[in-house]
Design an enzyme around this catalytic site. Structure first.
Site, PDB file in Angstrom:
ATOM      1  N   ASP A   1      63.434   7.943  46.782  1.00  0.00           N
ATOM      2  CA  ASP A   1      63.555   9.379  46.868  1.00  0.00           C
ATOM      3  C   ASP A   1      62.335   9.194  46.426  1.00  0.00           C
ATOM      4  OD1 ASP A   1      64.237  11.965  47.543  1.00  0.00           O
ATOM      5  OD2 ASP A   1      64.530  12.377  45.581  1.00  0.00           O
TER       6      ASP A   1
ATOM      7  N   TYR B   1      59.095  11.697  44.597  1.00  0.00           N
ATOM      8  CA  TYR B   1      58.947  12.369  43.361  1.00  0.00           C
ATOM      9  C   TYR B   1      57.196  13.016  42.841  1.00  0.00           C
ATOM     10  CZ  TYR B   1      59.666  14.262  38.641  1.00  0.00           C
ATOM     11  OH  TYR B   1      59.808  15.235  37.441  1.00  0.00           O
TER      12      TYR B   1
ATOM     13  N   HIS C   1      56.449  20.267  41.458  1.00  0.00           N
ATOM     14  CA  HIS C   1      57.824  20.171  41.362  1.00  0.00           C
ATOM     15  C   HIS C   1      57.518  18.868  39.901  1.00  0.00           C
ATOM     16  CE1 HIS C   1      61.839  18.658  41.285  1.00  0.00           C
ATOM     17  NE2 HIS C   1      62.008  18.126  41.371  1.00  0.00           N
TER      18      HIS C   1
ATOM     19  N   ARG D   1      60.066  18.405  28.787  1.00  0.00           N
ATOM     20  CA  ARG D   1      59.368  17.709  27.614  1.00  0.00           C
ATOM     21  C   ARG D   1      58.437  19.092  26.950  1.00  0.00           C
ATOM     22  NH1 ARG D   1      59.964  13.546  31.422  1.00  0.00           N
ATOM     23  NH2 ARG D   1      57.867  14.496  32.893  1.00  0.00           N
TER      24      ARG D   1
ATOM     25  N   GLU E   1      67.004  20.394  47.042  1.00  0.00           N
ATOM     26  CA  GLU E   1      65.791  19.804  46.787  1.00  0.00           C
ATOM     27  C   GLU E   1      65.803  19.930  48.427  1.00  0.00           C
ATOM     28  OE1 GLU E   1      65.468  16.439  43.915  1.00  0.00           O
ATOM     29  OE2 GLU E   1      65.495  17.245  42.776  1.00  0.00           O
TER      30      GLU E   1
ATOM     31  N   GLU F   1      63.148  18.863  51.038  1.00  0.00           N
ATOM     32  CA  GLU F   1      62.170  17.745  51.189  1.00  0.00           C
ATOM     33  C   GLU F   1      62.102  17.667  52.500  1.00  0.00           C
ATOM     34  OE1 GLU F   1      62.380  14.172  48.439  1.00  0.00           O
ATOM     35  OE2 GLU F   1      64.310  15.190  47.607  1.00  0.00           O
TER      36      GLU F   1
ATOM     37  N   ASP G   1      68.128  17.196  49.332  1.00  0.00           N
ATOM     38  CA  ASP G   1      69.133  15.968  48.343  1.00  0.00           C
ATOM     39  C   ASP G   1      69.399  16.824  46.956  1.00  0.00           C
ATOM     40  OD1 ASP G   1      68.412  13.251  47.023  1.00  0.00           O
ATOM     41  OD2 ASP G   1      66.830  13.932  45.519  1.00  0.00           O
TER      42      ASP G   1
ATOM     43  N   ARG H   1      72.230  18.806  38.399  1.00  0.00           N
ATOM     44  CA  ARG H   1      71.479  18.898  37.632  1.00  0.00           C
ATOM     45  C   ARG H   1      72.312  17.981  35.741  1.00  0.00           C
ATOM     46  NH1 ARG H   1      66.835  18.512  40.247  1.00  0.00           N
ATOM     47  NH2 ARG H   1      67.089  19.783  41.159  1.00  0.00           N
TER      48      ARG H   1
ATOM     49  N   GLN I   1      72.744  14.350  36.188  1.00  0.00           N
ATOM     50  CA  GLN I   1      71.986  14.036  36.335  1.00  0.00           C
ATOM     51  C   GLN I   1      71.206  14.440  34.062  1.00  0.00           C
ATOM     52  OE1 GLN I   1      68.724  15.642  38.417  1.00  0.00           O
ATOM     53  NE2 GLN I   1      67.235  13.941  37.912  1.00  0.00           N
TER      54      GLN I   1
ATOM     55  N   LYS J   1      72.383  12.395  42.772  1.00  0.00           N
ATOM     56  CA  LYS J   1      72.525  12.332  43.522  1.00  0.00           C
ATOM     57  C   LYS J   1      72.707  11.735  44.838  1.00  0.00           C
ATOM     58  CE  LYS J   1      67.543  13.738  41.328  1.00  0.00           C
ATOM     59  NZ  LYS J   1      66.949  14.652  42.574  1.00  0.00           N
TER      60      LYS J   1
ATOM     61  N   THR K   1      73.182  14.109  50.912  1.00  0.00           N
ATOM     62  CA  THR K   1      71.801  13.721  50.657  1.00  0.00           C
ATOM     63  C   THR K   1      72.212  14.606  52.580  1.00  0.00           C
ATOM     64  OG1 THR K   1      70.907  12.545  49.632  1.00  0.00           O
ATOM     65  CG2 THR K   1      69.702  13.545  51.006  1.00  0.00           C
TER      66      THR K   1
ATOM     67  N   THR L   1      60.694  16.767  45.809  1.00  0.00           N
ATOM     68  CA  THR L   1      61.252  18.082  45.841  1.00  0.00           C
ATOM     69  C   THR L   1      60.047  19.110  46.563  1.00  0.00           C
ATOM     70  OG1 THR L   1      63.171  18.454  44.570  1.00  0.00           O
ATOM     71  CG2 THR L   1      62.116  19.829  45.396  1.00  0.00           C
TER      72      THR L   1
ATOM     73  N   GLU M   1      64.138  24.715  39.400  1.00  0.00           N
ATOM     74  CA  GLU M   1      62.532  25.639  39.204  1.00  0.00           C
ATOM     75  C   GLU M   1      62.632  27.250  39.188  1.00  0.00           C
ATOM     76  OE1 GLU M   1      61.405  22.666  42.270  1.00  0.00           O
ATOM     77  OE2 GLU M   1      59.594  22.536  41.367  1.00  0.00           O
TER      78      GLU M   1
HETATM   79 CA    CA Z   1      64.891  14.705  45.534  1.00  0.00          CA
END
Ligand code: CA
Length: 427
Positions: free
Chosen positions: A133, A135, A140, A149, A206, A208, A240, A244, A247, A260, A264, A357, A371
């Site tokens: 997977d 990113y 995203h 962050r 997610e 994808e 996916d 959260r 995670q 995750k 899927t 995503t 998001e």
């Molecule tokens: Ca993903």
């Protein structure tokens, strides 16, 4: 005529807004009550062409191993290579044309070869060898990074140089329509002195696309971006599903794991890469320029519309919560695959590469609830008045995707799943 020619017509009636015109010819695996053996088929209009029947009738080009379309996965066909993929697609396209009599005028063959899509059970179309997977949406990664962050450090220093990814789980990939059980896991909120083991409280999707690898590579060798593009058999919708809260606690320092790994979902129809050729477009400008092994000549992204519908538990009506486009991806699938082989990592037929995503620049184009609800701070109100930040039991998420041609669309069907309650955690 090329199988992609917009002027092609089939003797099967296909409305302009149907995902499966003669210009598409996506592959799937299906069975019926009358014949419960899973076998390969191609969707056109509201029917499926049974490729095992067509192959037995001697109407397809010879493949190195006969009988591949009678198998329960597309892997053997994919392994036959790009020249065979093109030859088979051309033969199927010809058989289905409005001005080609072979199948059109053979009532007995038509009777055996066509199955109504509504009467077919669709199976996972491939044996997934491995699932990686990525990113690769800058929007995203920026949104997720900002929440974790702050905006100054949203993108990590490596992001603009490397298609970031992790190795995920192949054997929990399920097909469109399979229920998804809410996972259990360790979570630790800011107010918890220590972690607890409980049902996920921040369950998400997610949005994808996935590239399906159709040609193996040799361990110790790497392939170019162009070779990578030629190795991709086709594309499929991919959800996916992500926990959260699980995670957030587990991801340091090696990345996502159980959050995750529980499910899927992919669509039932793999659209051949060749059918997407007319929709190739440039992605966003890559700055800084990628290292030489990742440079691509020409357009490697796809103008592919994507939509996410959420049907809240108990509602009869879905709300569209996202509309975006695959073309926004910063790294293309070909770059992802070339990078994947760059250390000498061997790829196999049936490897699935999730794009990451897919979010666009607008708020309405975000590809996850994380998001859309900005980490739960901005809950969404759905058309029936329900409010959601994350998924509740009984909610159904449905993905759709299509490339819009003039008077037809090359679509992917659906990738849907309904959330079922978690198992009881141990005392
Ligand atoms: Ca993903």
């Amino acid at each position: 005529m090329s199988p992609n020619d917009p002027a092609l017509r089939s003797f099967i009636d296909v409305p302009a807004d149907c995902d499966f015109p003669i210009q598409n010819l996506p592959y799937g695996v299906f069975s019926t009550a009358a014949n419960p053996k899973p076998r390969a088929g191609v969707a056109i209009g509201d029917v499926i062409l049974d490729l095992a029947v067509i192959e037995s009738a001697g109407l397809l080009p010879k493949i190195s191993r006969p009988g591949v379309f009678g198998e329960a996965t597309l892997n053997a066909f994919m392994a036959s290579g790009p020249r065979t993929w093109a030859g088979v697609r051309e033969a199927i396209s010809k058989l289905l044309r409005h001005d080609e009599a072979t199948l059109r005028d053979n009532a007995e063959l038509r009777q055996n070869a066509f199955v109504a899509r509504k009467d077919a059970k669709l199976h996972l179309p491939l044996r997934v060898s491995a699932f990686t997977d990525f990113y690769s949406s800058k929007e995203h990664a920026t949104n997720a990074g900002t929440m974790i962050r702050g905006p100054e450090n949203a993108l990590q220093a490596n992001w603009l140089h490397i298609p970031i990814a992790y190795n995920s789980r192949a054997n929990t990939i399920v097909v469109d329509g399979t229920p998804v059980r809410r996972p259990l896991g360790q979570i630790k909120g800011p107010d918890h002195p220590s972690p607890i083991f409980t049902a996920c409280r921040r369950l998400d999707f997610e949005l994808e696309m996935a590239a399906v690898v159709g040609q193996p590579t040799t361990m110790g060798e790497y392939i170019s971006v162009d070779q990578a593009q030629a190795s991709i058999f086709g594309f499929v919708l991919l959800n996916d599903w992500s926990a959260r809260d699980i995670q957030a606690w587990e991801y340091v320092p090696l990345g996502p794991f159980m959050a995750k790994a529980f499910a899927t979902t992919i669509g039932a129809w793999i659209v051949p890469a060749e059918a997407l050729e007319p929709f190739r477009v440039h992605g966003p400008k890559q700055d800084p320029e990628p290292l030489p092994y990742l440079r691509q000549k020409g357009p490697m992204n796809y103008d592919l519309n994507l939509q996410v519908d959420l049907t809240p538990a108990g509602a009869s009506q879905a709300t569209t919560i996202t509309r975006t486009n695959f073309s926004y991806m910063y790294w293309s699938s070909a770059q992802q695959l070339a990078h994947h082989t760059s250390s000498g990592c061997a790829m196999s037929v049936g490897d699935v590469l999730g794009s990451g995503t897919i979010s666009g620049p607008e708020k309405s184009q975000r590809g996850s609830m994380l998001e859309l609800s900005w980490g739960g701070k901005e809950p969404m109100t759905l058309d029936d008045g329900s409010v959601r930040s994350f998924l509740e039991d009984g909610d159904t998420v449905t993905f759709r995707g299509w490339c819009q041609g003039k008077g037809y669309r090359v679509g992917f069907g659906t990738a849907a799943g309904t959330i079922t309650p978690a198992a009881n955690p141990p005392e």
